[in-house]
Design a protein around this motif. Sequence first.
Motif, PDB file in Angstrom:
ATOM      1  N   ARG A   1       1.690  -9.668   3.317  1.00  0.00           N
ATOM      2  CA  ARG A   1       1.431  -8.562   2.396  1.00  0.00           C
ATOM      3  C   ARG A   1       1.167  -9.130   1.019  1.00  0.00           C
ATOM      4  NH1 ARG A   1       5.544  -3.697   0.512  1.00  0.00           N
ATOM      5  NH2 ARG A   1       4.097  -2.722  -0.949  1.00  0.00           N
TER       6      ARG A   1
ATOM      7  N   GLU B   1      -8.999  -0.235   4.585  1.00  0.00           N
ATOM      8  CA  GLU B   1      -8.429  -0.665   5.862  1.00  0.00           C
ATOM      9  C   GLU B   1      -9.552  -1.053   6.819  1.00  0.00           C
ATOM     10  OE1 GLU B   1      -4.973   0.743   9.027  1.00  0.00           O
ATOM     11  OE2 GLU B   1      -5.746   2.150   7.533  1.00  0.00           O
ATOM     12  N   HIS B   2      -9.404  -2.214   7.433  1.00  0.00           N
ATOM     13  CA  HIS B   2     -10.382  -2.807   8.346  1.00  0.00           C
ATOM     14  C   HIS B   2     -11.635  -3.281   7.617  1.00  0.00           C
ATOM     15  CE1 HIS B   2      -8.416  -0.032  11.573  1.00  0.00           C
ATOM     16  NE2 HIS B   2      -7.699  -1.138  11.346  1.00  0.00           N
TER      17      HIS B   2
ATOM     18  N   VAL C   1      -8.791  -6.572   6.377  1.00  0.00           N
ATOM     19  CA  VAL C   1      -7.600  -5.878   5.903  1.00  0.00           C
ATOM     20  C   VAL C   1      -6.943  -5.170   7.082  1.00  0.00           C
ATOM     21  CG1 VAL C   1      -6.721  -4.082   4.372  1.00  0.00           C
ATOM     22  CG2 VAL C   1      -8.588  -5.580   3.612  1.00  0.00           C
TER      23      VAL C   1
ATOM     24  N   PHE D   1      -2.317  -4.743  -0.008  1.00  0.00           N
ATOM     25  CA  PHE D   1      -2.757  -4.641   1.381  1.00  0.00           C
ATOM     26  C   PHE D   1      -2.046  -5.690   2.226  1.00  0.00           C
ATOM     27  CE2 PHE D   1      -5.620  -7.423  -0.957  1.00  0.00           C
ATOM     28  CZ  PHE D   1      -5.640  -8.567  -0.167  1.00  0.00           C
TER      29      PHE D   1
ATOM     30  N   ALA E   1      -3.963  -3.452   6.949  1.00  0.00           N
ATOM     31  CA  ALA E   1      -3.357  -2.188   6.521  1.00  0.00           C
ATOM     32  C   ALA E   1      -3.335  -2.148   5.008  1.00  0.00           C
ATOM     33  CB  ALA E   1      -1.943  -2.051   7.077  1.00  0.00           C
ATOM     34  N   LEU E   2      -3.323  -0.927   4.469  1.00  0.00           N
ATOM     35  CA  LEU E   2      -3.210  -0.741   3.033  1.00  0.00           C
ATOM     36  C   LEU E   2      -1.764  -0.486   2.652  1.00  0.00           C
ATOM     37  CD1 LEU E   2      -6.272   1.569   2.316  1.00  0.00           C
ATOM     38  CD2 LEU E   2      -6.108  -0.910   1.990  1.00  0.00           C
TER      39      LEU E   2
END
Length: 204
Positions: free
Chosen positions: A120, A133-134, A146, A154, A148-149
């Motif tokens: 993280r 995200e992604h 990415v 992120f 997850a946010l």
Amino acid sequence: MFTGIIREIASVEHVQRTSDGARLRVRSELAADLAEGDSVAVNGVCLTVAGGGNGSFEADVMNQTLSLTTLGALEAGAQVNLEPALRAGEPLGGHLVQGHVDGTGRVVSTSDDGFARRVRVVIPEDLRRYVAEHGSVAIDGVSLTVAALAGDGFEISLIPETLERTTLAELDEGSGVNVEVDVVARYAERLLQGLSAKRGISDE
């Protein structure tokens, strides 16, 4: 232009600092293929080869770059990610990376996630809107997706191949990293701003 696919983990041989900036000397197997004037990304920062020989190359780093990236903290013996500039006809294996670092982030946690490692990263507030995200992001020059946010940044998930071939295996809580957001997101924002401005004029 770069792709975020690291070609080598190299070692900083020497850092010469003056009031005008710094000169790095990096020992690298890629040095034999680098000529004076070539571009090379060092931990995601695009630098220009100023000279070299005997298995090393040198590059000058101006004060602004030293202050805005993690290169300012480099010391002799540090390991760095290297990628030479993309040449015509070469595959685009990662995503379009300019080597223009947008800011530095800080690792706040790491954890095992099966065979992967979850990391993280907290980033400056003004960069968060460019991360999806992604979507794509470059960390220390490495093209990543990415996972997850988070409210202040992120998360990324590092597969064994990435851990083996880059310096990201050394990331731990508190580590500073260079962050470059996806340039497509920046251009999209700029285009939308232009459209909004035109609509505002026509509405009047």
